[in-house]
Design a protein around this motif. Structure first.
Motif, PDB file in Angstrom:
ATOM      1  N   LEU A   6       0.823  -1.198   0.000  1.00 19.63           N
ATOM      2  CA  LEU A   6       0.000   0.000   0.000  1.00 19.63           C
ATOM      3  C   LEU A   6       0.869   1.263   0.000  1.00 19.63           C
ATOM      4  O   LEU A   6       0.576   2.235  -0.715  1.00 19.63           O
ATOM      5  N   SER A   7       1.973   1.251   0.780  1.00 12.05           N
ATOM      6  CA  SER A   7       2.852   2.425   0.801  1.00 12.05           C
ATOM      7  C   SER A   7       3.542   2.605  -0.549  1.00 12.05           C
ATOM      8  O   SER A   7       3.759   3.736  -1.008  1.00 12.05           O
ATOM      9  N   ILE A   8       3.885   1.510  -1.212  1.00  9.98           N
ATOM     10  CA  ILE A   8       4.483   1.602  -2.544  1.00  9.98           C
ATOM     11  C   ILE A   8       3.487   2.197  -3.536  1.00  9.98           C
ATOM     12  O   ILE A   8       3.822   3.085  -4.328  1.00  9.98           O
ATOM     13  N   LEU A   9       2.256   1.716  -3.472  1.00  5.99           N
ATOM     14  CA  LEU A   9       1.223   2.217  -4.382  1.00  5.99           C
ATOM     15  C   LEU A   9       0.933   3.693  -4.117  1.00  5.99           C
ATOM     16  O   LEU A   9       0.876   4.514  -5.051  1.00  5.99           O
ATOM     17  N   THR A  10       0.787   4.052  -2.840  1.00  2.58           N
ATOM     18  CA  THR A  10       0.472   5.435  -2.487  1.00  2.58           C
ATOM     19  C   THR A  10       1.564   6.395  -2.947  1.00  2.58           C
ATOM     20  O   THR A  10       1.287   7.448  -3.525  1.00  2.58           O
ATOM     21  N   ASN A  11       2.827   6.026  -2.695  1.00  3.34           N
ATOM     22  CA  ASN A  11       3.926   6.906  -3.094  1.00  3.34           C
ATOM     23  C   ASN A  11       4.127   6.911  -4.607  1.00  3.34           C
ATOM     24  O   ASN A  11       4.558   7.913  -5.176  1.00  3.34           O
ATOM     25  N   GLY A  12       3.805   5.806  -5.247  1.00  2.00           N
ATOM     26  CA  GLY A  12       3.882   5.792  -6.697  1.00  2.00           C
ATOM     27  C   GLY A  12       2.893   6.745  -7.333  1.00  2.00           C
ATOM     28  O   GLY A  12       3.193   7.413  -8.322  1.00  2.00           O
ATOM     29  N   GLN A  16       6.346   9.709  -5.691  1.00  2.00           N
ATOM     30  CA  GLN A  16       7.396   9.264  -4.755  1.00  2.00           C
ATOM     31  C   GLN A  16       7.791  10.360  -3.778  1.00  2.00           C
ATOM     32  O   GLN A  16       8.946  10.427  -3.322  1.00  2.00           O
ATOM     33  N   SER A  17       6.866  11.235  -3.430  1.00  2.00           N
ATOM     34  CA  SER A  17       7.193  12.388  -2.586  1.00  2.00           C
ATOM     35  C   SER A  17       6.991  12.117  -1.094  1.00  2.00           C
ATOM     36  O   SER A  17       7.365  12.949  -0.265  1.00  2.00           O
TER      37      SER A  17
END
Length: 416
Positions: A6-12, A16-17
């Motif tokens: 989920l953190s990868i998806l959100t930051n993607g 990536q901020s």
């Protein structure tokens, strides 16, 4: 921040901020409960387990360069627990069990790959020695399997079975062994320790020790004096130099161990192989490079580089085992400083100076021992008593004669 899909998806989706530094750039405090000197895998693991297992969070890890710049980032990434003697086997098996749950505990991808290690034998005597080791492993509850020539050929058909000077007769397999990404292990422990409040002080070299009488009460550093209730040394090949600042002379020599990696290749070796007729070990990284090594340089040195005679010796061992690597191009090579003890086994113990604790003498076994080393060193520092699996790794064994000589070659460090 907890790493997840989920953190990868959100930051993607947010460019990536949202990512934050994995650990803080801490400023030294005037005093800590515990200072660990050495920002490699062992030092960071010790700090992490002091905080997570013993509730001691006012801890600083002091590193003269950047974390992982020593042996933690200069090894061939092998993890295993295929030892013979009771002073070693329980310890390394505990480390193996910690490796198996490390990524989940740290919430960090350390790229632990249990691809197996195969130790080849080339004579009847060597077969009997491996059978003895395998039986000792099984008596300790550790997996092992003695393979004959046909079983080894089925696993690795490309080895030289028929034309070799030392024909392969079989091998000892530990299927749970394998490799882990050394840099990721350092970063994972650093991130985990930082999240628990540990200060990681980089570019902070220890230049001396603070003392009251015989008791060590802190360290002098290039960033000023720092006091501590307890100080632990986990500085690998620099152990003798740092310990000498506290007036200690230890049964350790420093030698260079070279490692090598080739150009990237298509998948060829899906495990770890060691050559029984010489000192050569090889695996293949996820990027395709063949990662291999052999003997230490036979002279004492603190330099992180080696010399050409050992390069030639390692290449000869590789060619004797698998001639087809002769056309592979070498990409790079490097050296790490090995803290070689007089019996080839490590030391996790208090020193003669009250308040000063020692983690050293890892020889070839440093990286694979990282989790258990940190666990047992933290236990020793927190409780002032050795952990059960490290109780024989005493400093005074060289005086009492209770050695842990895994190879039986005596007090000649370069033979271990």
């Amino acid at each position: 921040m907890r790493y997840s899909w989920l953190s990868i998806l959100t930051n993607g989706l947010s460019g990536q901020s949202g990512w934050k530094p994995a650990w803080r750039a801490a400023t030294p405090k005037p005093a800590y409960d515990v200072i660990i000197v050495g920002g490699g895998g062992h030092g960071l693991a010790t700090a992490y387990y002091l905080a997570s297992q013993h509730g001691i969070r006012n801890v600083a890890v002091i590193e003269k360069g950047y974390i992982g710049s020593g042996n933690a980032g200069r090894n061939t990434t092998i993890i295993r627990s295929n030892y013979l003697l009771p002073g070693n086997e329980p310890f390394y098996e505990w480390s193996m069990k910690l490796w198996e749950g490390l990524e989940q505990e740290l919430n960090y991808n350390a790229m632990v790959s249990q691809r197996g290690i195969l130790n080849l034998y080339h004579s009847d005597a060597q077969r009997d020695a491996y059978a003895r080791r395998g039986n000792a492993m099984r008596l300790s509850g550790v997996d092992s399997q003695l393979l004959d020539r046909d079983a080894v050929r089925a696993m690795y058909p490309f080895l030289d079975y028929d034309n070799a000077r030392f024909p392969i007769q079989g091998g000892l397999l530990q299927a749970r062994a394998g490799t882990a990404r050394h840099d990721a292990v350092v970063w994972g422990y650093a991130r985990g320790a930082d999240r628990l409040g540990v200060d990681i002080l980089q570019n902070c070299e220890v230049t001396g020790f603070l003392s009251e009488g015989e008791r060590i009460i802190g360290v002098e550093t290039t960033r000023g004096p720092i006091r501590a209730g307890k100080v632990g040394l986990a500085v690998a090949g620099s152990t003798t130099r740092v310990a000498s600042k506290a007036g200690l002379r230890l049964p350790i020599e420093s030698h260079v161990l070279q490692a090598f990696v080739s150009e990237g290749l298509k998948p060829a070796i899906d495990g770890v192989i060691t050559f029984g007729a010489g000192h050569f070990y090889i695996s293949q990284s996820d990027k395709g490079g063949l990662v291999f090594g052999g003997d230490i340089d036979g002279y004492n040195s603190y330099a992180q580089r080696g010399n050409l005679p050992v390069v030639e010796d390692v290449a000869e061992g590789g060619m004797a085992l698998m001639p087809r690597i002769g056309r592979v191009r070498l990409l790079r090579m490097w050296g790490g400083i090995m803290d070689m003890s007089m019996d080839g086994s490590p030391i996790i113990d208090r020193t003669p100076r009250p308040g000063l604790y020692l983690n050293a003498g890892w020889c070839y076994g440093g990286f694979k021992a990282t989790p258990a080393s940190g666990w047992c060193f933290a236990h020793l520092i927190a409780r002032n008593e050795p952990h059960e699996v490290a109780r024989l790794m005493r400093l005074d064994r060289f005086r009492t004669g209770h050695l842990i000589d895994e190879k039986g070659v005596g007090a000649q460090p370069n033979l271990h």
